[in-house]
Design a protein around this motif. Sequence first.
Motif, PDB file in Angstrom:
ATOM      1  N   HIS A  36       0.770  -1.266  -0.047  1.00 39.09           N
ATOM      2  CA  HIS A  36       0.052   0.023  -0.156  1.00 39.09           C
ATOM      3  C   HIS A  36       1.041   1.299   0.030  1.00 39.09           C
ATOM      4  N   ILE A  37       2.071   1.282   0.890  1.00 35.74           N
ATOM      5  CA  ILE A  37       2.856   2.286   0.716  1.00 35.74           C
ATOM      6  C   ILE A  37       3.561   2.537  -0.782  1.00 35.74           C
ATOM      7  N   ALA A  68       2.041   6.646  -6.913  1.00 37.19           N
ATOM      8  CA  ALA A  68       0.864   7.722  -7.218  1.00 37.19           C
ATOM      9  C   ALA A  68       1.424   8.999  -7.187  1.00 37.19           C
ATOM     10  N   SER A  69       1.947   9.311  -5.778  1.00 31.91           N
ATOM     11  CA  SER A  69       2.778  10.713  -5.582  1.00 31.91           C
ATOM     12  C   SER A  69       3.659  11.016  -6.576  1.00 31.91           C
ATOM     13  N   ALA A  70       4.457  10.130  -6.988  1.00 33.97           N
ATOM     14  CA  ALA A  70       5.390  10.493  -8.089  1.00 33.97           C
ATOM     15  C   ALA A  70       4.692  10.627  -9.401  1.00 33.97           C
ATOM     16  N   ALA A  71       3.802   9.939  -9.821  1.00 34.87           N
ATOM     17  CA  ALA A  71       2.890  10.196 -11.044  1.00 34.87           C
ATOM     18  C   ALA A  71       2.211  11.428 -11.112  1.00 34.87           C
ATOM     19  N   ALA A 118       7.621   6.173 -11.855  1.00 33.09           N
ATOM     20  CA  ALA A 118       6.644   6.576 -12.609  1.00 33.09           C
ATOM     21  C   ALA A 118       7.205   7.480 -13.790  1.00 33.09           C
ATOM     22  N   GLY A 119       6.554   7.553 -14.780  1.00 35.19           N
ATOM     23  CA  GLY A 119       7.275   8.023 -16.035  1.00 35.19           C
ATOM     24  C   GLY A 119       6.269   9.065 -16.665  1.00 35.19           C
ATOM     25  N   GLU A 164      11.614   9.712 -15.877  1.00 35.88           N
ATOM     26  CA  GLU A 164      11.201   8.820 -14.976  1.00 35.88           C
ATOM     27  C   GLU A 164      11.631   9.245 -13.392  1.00 35.88           C
ATOM     28  N   VAL A 165      10.982   9.035 -12.500  1.00 38.56           N
ATOM     29  CA  VAL A 165      10.964   9.212 -11.129  1.00 38.56           C
ATOM     30  C   VAL A 165      11.097   8.011 -10.425  1.00 38.56           C
TER      31      VAL A 165
END
Length: 193
Positions: free
Chosen positions: A44-45, A51-54, A142-143, A187-188
């Motif tokens: 979940h984390i 999701a935060s990076a996206a 995320a990219g 990308e992050v």
Amino acid sequence: MVSERGQVHTLEAIVAGLLLTSSVVFALQMTAVTPLSASTSSQHIENQQQASAAGVLAMAARDDSLRETVLYWNSTESQFHGATVNGFYTRSLPTELGRNLEQTFGDRGIAYNVYVTYYKSGRPQRKPVLYRGEPTDNAVSAGRMVVITNDTHLLNENMTRGPRINNSNFYADKNGEGPVFDVVRVEVVVWRI
């Protein structure tokens, strides 16, 4: 004869209980639960971090700071403006994307790297823009794609418009004919420290 049957059944029950108990003990010893073991909470984390990076990348694409980061290139030194000797940043990005990443992840014990993937001589290359170390096994990424057109200009160190982009002054090459110079992917990669 009846009492012998009862004794045999009792003995069978005791042996079956011992076998069941020993197999449970053996199974528990085979699986070690550590703080770094995968669990639904750690998954979940990781989903939240991804999701935060996206979200940060989507916001950066909207306000054009993603493009700003890609084009913040010093063509005379062949590295990002103000980067370390290795050609990438180690503390933070000096762009709006860097400020947003630091605001999102900086005080939460979360490390992140930023990479740009592009084509050079027809082959995909991956260059670190910001590098803070080797990601752990629980890292997520995320990219987001950035389209660079032929009329794009690099950015000077003070964020003003610099020279027009070409194969000799940029890390990516023009790919094919037409108005698009290249499509790069930012990308992050995020992980807990």
